[in-house]
Write an enzyme that holds these catalytic residues in place. Structure first.
Site, PDB file in Angstrom:
ATOM      1  N   HIS A  84      33.464  67.704 -69.314  1.00  0.00           N
ATOM      2  CA  HIS A  84      32.633  67.189 -68.224  1.00  0.00           C
ATOM      3  C   HIS A  84      32.783  67.994 -66.939  1.00  0.00           C
ATOM      4  O   HIS A  84      31.952  67.890 -66.039  1.00  0.00           O
ATOM      5  CB  HIS A  84      32.907  65.697 -67.984  1.00  0.00           C
ATOM      6  N   ASP A 133      36.141  65.827 -75.122  1.00  0.00           N
ATOM      7  CA  ASP A 133      35.935  66.245 -73.733  1.00  0.00           C
ATOM      8  C   ASP A 133      36.809  67.467 -73.438  1.00  0.00           C
ATOM      9  O   ASP A 133      37.847  67.378 -72.779  1.00  0.00           O
ATOM     10  CB  ASP A 133      36.276  65.086 -72.795  1.00  0.00           C
ATOM     11  N   SER A 235      40.526  66.015 -62.896  1.00  0.00           N
ATOM     12  CA  SER A 235      39.821  66.312 -64.140  1.00  0.00           C
ATOM     13  C   SER A 235      40.054  67.735 -64.616  1.00  0.00           C
ATOM     14  O   SER A 235      40.026  68.682 -63.833  1.00  0.00           O
ATOM     15  CB  SER A 235      38.317  66.114 -63.952  1.00  0.00           C
TER      16      SER A 235
END
Length: 284
Positions: A84, A133, A235
């Protein structure tokens, strides 16, 4: 979904505004104007060279860049990050990584800024907070390894980690929905949570909604006492054990540091084939 908890990507919150388009679901975003010297969700300042594999993935326009994600150096020309971090950051603009730093704005002899020329997202990542992911960033030129810039070790394929782990990143230090991002790299030692316990905790927080956790694709951590964990801006960054990257920061709940809310990571050992198929200069 629980009235006071929301599922979210652990990027910096509100960058979608810069693309001129609203983003469904979790939002991502640019660094806050507020950058006081505080600790990341009860972590500590990292020392210079302590985590030489950590990079800052940055997005910018007209030469003005902002940190949006973390990442791990796995070879001279490839960075391991979250899927992402590619799909949710605007394509328009410029993309680079910064290595060899502890503070985002520091200038030192080993600071290296290199443009990203290719982004390889796992073919089975469909977006959202689902499984797979993971992504790779190919650099325009090789990194020069030294005391402050070194690759992380990859885990054995299909291994399942346990025990304590080390989370690092420039993610938000705030325990409210408004992110507060530090200039100095933060670190915290945090225990890995058994899958069944993680699933139970997330089921309770989702209050009947579908749980996106995957036993094959994910691992979790939980706080020791003070809500330690990942937050907005972490992230793509590494969760490591003894210099081996075992997890990639993926998703969690906001506000960060909430009681009984695990942080969720992509389990790297499940994606060794994907990495080896795409990276041609892994260290021997």
């Amino acid at each position: 979904m629980h009235l006071t908890m929301k599922l979210f990507f652990l990027l910096v919150v509100t960058i979608a505004l810069a693309s001129g388009k609203p983003s469904p679901g979790p939002k991502i975003g640019r660094r806050s104007f507020f950058q006081p010297s505080v600790r990341v969700i009860h972590g500590d300042d990292a020392t210079e060279g302590q985590y030489p594999y950590q990079i800052s993935y940055q997005w910018g326009i007209l030469g003005v860049y902002e940190h949006v994600c973390g990442g791990s150096i796995i070879s001279p020309t490839f960075i391991l990050t979250a899927g992402h971090c590619v799909t949710q950051v605007p394509e328009i603009g410029e993309h680079k990584i910064v290595a060899g730093i502890t503070e985002l704005n520091e200038k030192n002899n080993e600071r290296q800024e290199i443009q990203v020329v290719e982004k390889i997202v796992h073919p089975n990542f469909t977006g959202g907070v689902g499984p797979n992911d993971v992504a790779l960033l190919k650099l325009a030129k090789p990194l020069e390894f030294g005391d402050l810039v070194k690759p992380v070790v990859l885990p054995e394929a299909d291994s399942v980690p346990s025990g304590d782990s080390v989370l690092t990143g420039w993610g938000s230090t705030s325990t409210t929905v408004i992110p507060v991002l530090p200039n100095h790299l933060q670190t915290v030692t945090i225990p890995i949570l058994e899958y069944t316990d993680c699933k139970t905790a997330i089921d309770a927080l989702l209050d009947g909604e579908a749980n996106p956790l995957s036993e094959v694709s994910n691992i979790c951590t939980h706080s020791k006492s003070n809500g330690e964990g990942a937050c907005s801006g972490d992230s793509g960054g590494p969760l490591a054990q003894n210099g081996t990257v075992i997890g990639i920061v993926s998703w969690g709940f906001t506000p960060c540091g909430s009681e009984k809310a695990p942080s969720v990571y992509t389990r790297v050992s499940n994606f060794i084939d994907f990495i080896k198929e795409n990276v041609n200069d892994l260290p021997k």
